[in-house]
Design a protein around this motif. Structure first.
Motif, PDB file in Angstrom:
ATOM      1  N   ASN A 376       0.777  -1.104   0.139  1.00 56.89           N
ATOM      2  CA  ASN A 376      -0.047  -0.078  -0.006  1.00 56.89           C
ATOM      3  C   ASN A 376       0.694   1.273   0.104  1.00 56.89           C
ATOM      4  OD1 ASN A 376      -2.297  -1.212   0.058  1.00 56.89           O
ATOM      5  ND2 ASN A 376      -2.197  -1.815   2.197  1.00 56.89           N
ATOM      6  N   SER A 377       2.148   1.081   0.214  1.00 57.35           N
ATOM      7  CA  SER A 377       2.902   2.259   0.092  1.00 57.35           C
ATOM      8  C   SER A 377       4.408   2.107  -0.261  1.00 57.35           C
ATOM      9  CB  SER A 377       3.045   3.065   1.605  1.00 57.35           C
ATOM     10  OG  SER A 377       3.785   2.073   2.638  1.00 57.35           O
ATOM     11  N   ARG A 378       5.249   2.899  -0.526  1.00 54.10           N
ATOM     12  CA  ARG A 378       6.613   2.802  -0.935  1.00 54.10           C
ATOM     13  C   ARG A 378       7.517   2.204   0.344  1.00 54.10           C
ATOM     14  NH1 ARG A 378       9.891   5.004  -5.177  1.00 54.10           N
ATOM     15  NH2 ARG A 378      12.059   5.297  -4.475  1.00 54.10           N
ATOM     16  N   ASP A 379       7.145   2.813   1.475  1.00 53.63           N
ATOM     17  CA  ASP A 379       7.968   2.347   2.579  1.00 53.63           C
ATOM     18  C   ASP A 379       7.710   0.880   2.640  1.00 53.63           C
ATOM     19  OD1 ASP A 379       9.164   4.956   2.642  1.00 53.63           O
ATOM     20  OD2 ASP A 379       7.817   5.570   4.303  1.00 53.63           O
ATOM     21  N   GLU A 380       6.462   0.477   2.914  1.00 53.50           N
ATOM     22  CA  GLU A 380       6.233  -0.965   2.982  1.00 53.50           C
ATOM     23  C   GLU A 380       6.634  -1.754   1.868  1.00 53.50           C
ATOM     24  OE1 GLU A 380       1.912  -1.350   3.059  1.00 53.50           O
ATOM     25  OE2 GLU A 380       1.905  -0.289   4.800  1.00 53.50           O
TER      26      GLU A 380
END
Length: 399
Positions: A376-380
């Motif tokens: 769901n996110s770039r960091d994940e």
């Protein structure tokens, strides 16, 4: 045979996903390949061994199966032949001139310069015995074949003696009598996946690349979407439209490689095809919900694309990491099952076993494993990739 039949150029692993999509659509699939042992030949409804330069043999196949469309993915090699066949058989495709510009990196560069599209400067080396001392170039430079893909024969040279040694290697990857020596453009690498249809060009996704260190510039990872400003994306959209106009992209996708630095955007090369490395077959659907293979099938059969086909159905992050382990022989493989429970894992493949040699990665064909993620996110996404790498490094012993 079903209502419609489609001819797929190439029946290797790069075309597997496309074959599957054609089959899912209920199409009768005909695959042609010069290799009688092509790994996906049993996935198509009919398979014919045809040399890549055999125009008459290819048109015979088109007539034999009453082909309604022609298609390929992940390779530039058959594009000129496909364009010639499409022209002769009145099938949807781009022009022969477009195919020639797109499969010769030097002709492409000349066309870019004529149309004022920003690209790296480049000259030709005519043969391996050419006097390299007299070349008027500034280092570093990139050597590359005019007619190949997948980073084959692409070598970074930071000085004369490296260039001198690299020339013979690059010549091994071309069928032409010259290779391209190109100025090295600094900056981050990206690829742009687009569709060109009905006189319009629409970007579907922009991919951020992770590449190996010099001298070989091999793609070891892709992240979607790329982390870029709205202004930068707008400039890329304009650039893609200009490229389409310059090269005549119509009734096709495109995969355009660019670099971005403080001076702006530079086009490295482009091709009127779907991107390889699972970029369009897997990453784009995971990040946008858009299946570019389905769009290409529609275009190839002369069917009308739905309105808003280029609008994402959702916005997620996706990525692929190609494994990079120390060179040597694999002495032991412990437990890799932990990779299968990493957050967001979608696919995991490792091609080597105990006793195998881990080679130096010099082009895309000698990579040996990968993992694909959705989040769901770039960091994940980045965290999942890092966790995968930790498991690999801790569980594969190389001597």
């Amino acid at each position: 045979m079903g209502n419609k039949s489609i001819l797929i150029f190439g029946v290797g692993p790069l075309q597997k996903s496309l074959i599957d999509r054609c089959k899912a659509r209920g199409l009768f699939t005909i695959g042609i390949d010069p290799d009688k042992n092509s790994v996906c030949k049993n996935l198509v409804d009919a398979f014919e061994v045809v040399d890549g330069q055999d125009f008459e043999g290819t048109t015979k196949v088109v007539n034999k199966y009453k082909v309604n469309g022609i298609i390929t993915a992940g390779t530039d090699k058959p594009l000129v032949m496909m364009a010639r066949v499409a022209q002769a058989m009145q099938l949807p495709f781009f022009s022969v001139d477009t195919a020639k510009f797109s499969t010769d990196k030097f002709l492409m560069k000349q066309r870019f310069k004529e149309c004022r599209i920003p690209c790296a400067n480049g000259i030709l080396i005519e043969n391996q015995k050419e006097d390299l001392y007299n070349l008027k170039i500034e280092y570093p430079v990139i050597l590359k074949p005019r007619d190949n893909s997948g980073s084959r024969g692409v070598i970074y040279c930071n000085g004369f003696y490296v260039l001198q040694q690299a020339v013979s290697e690059t010549f091994q990857y071309t069928k032409k009598n010259s290779i391209l020596i190109e100025e090295f453009i600094k900056g981050k690498e990206y690829s742009v996946e687009a569709i060109h249809y009905n006189g319009e060009s629409h970007i579907i996704q922009i991919t951020e690349k992770i590449t190996s260190k010099p001298p070989y510039n091999v793609e070891l990872g892709h992240l979607q979407p790329a982390e870029l400003s709205i202004n930068c994306k707008s400039k890329i959209e304009e650039l893609v439209r200009n490229i389409a106009h310059a090269l005549g992209f119509e009734n096709c996708p495109s995969h355009t490689e660019i670099k971005i630095n403080s001076k702006g955007i530079t086009v490295i090369e482009t091709s009127p095809r779907l991107g390889g490395d699972f970029i369009t077959s897997t990453l784009v659907p995971l990040s946008t919900g858009i299946n570019m293979e389905d769009l290409l099938i529609d275009i190839s059969l002369g069917e009308k694309l739905p309105s808003g086909y280029y609008l994402p159905k959702f916005n997620k992050c996706s990525g692929i990491m190609y494994f990079k382990l120390p060179e040597g022989k694999i002495a032991n493989i412990l437990n890799l099952d932990g990779i299968n429970i990493i957050d967001g894992i979608r696919t995991f493949s490792f091609d080597l076993t105990i006793g195998d040699t881990i080679n130096r990665i010099t082009n895309s064909s000698n990579r040996y494993g990968y993992a694909i993620f959705q989040s769901n996110s770039r960091d994940e996404l980045i965290e999942s990739m890092e966790n995968c790498n930790i498991i690999l490094q801790n569980n594969i012993r190389v001597v």
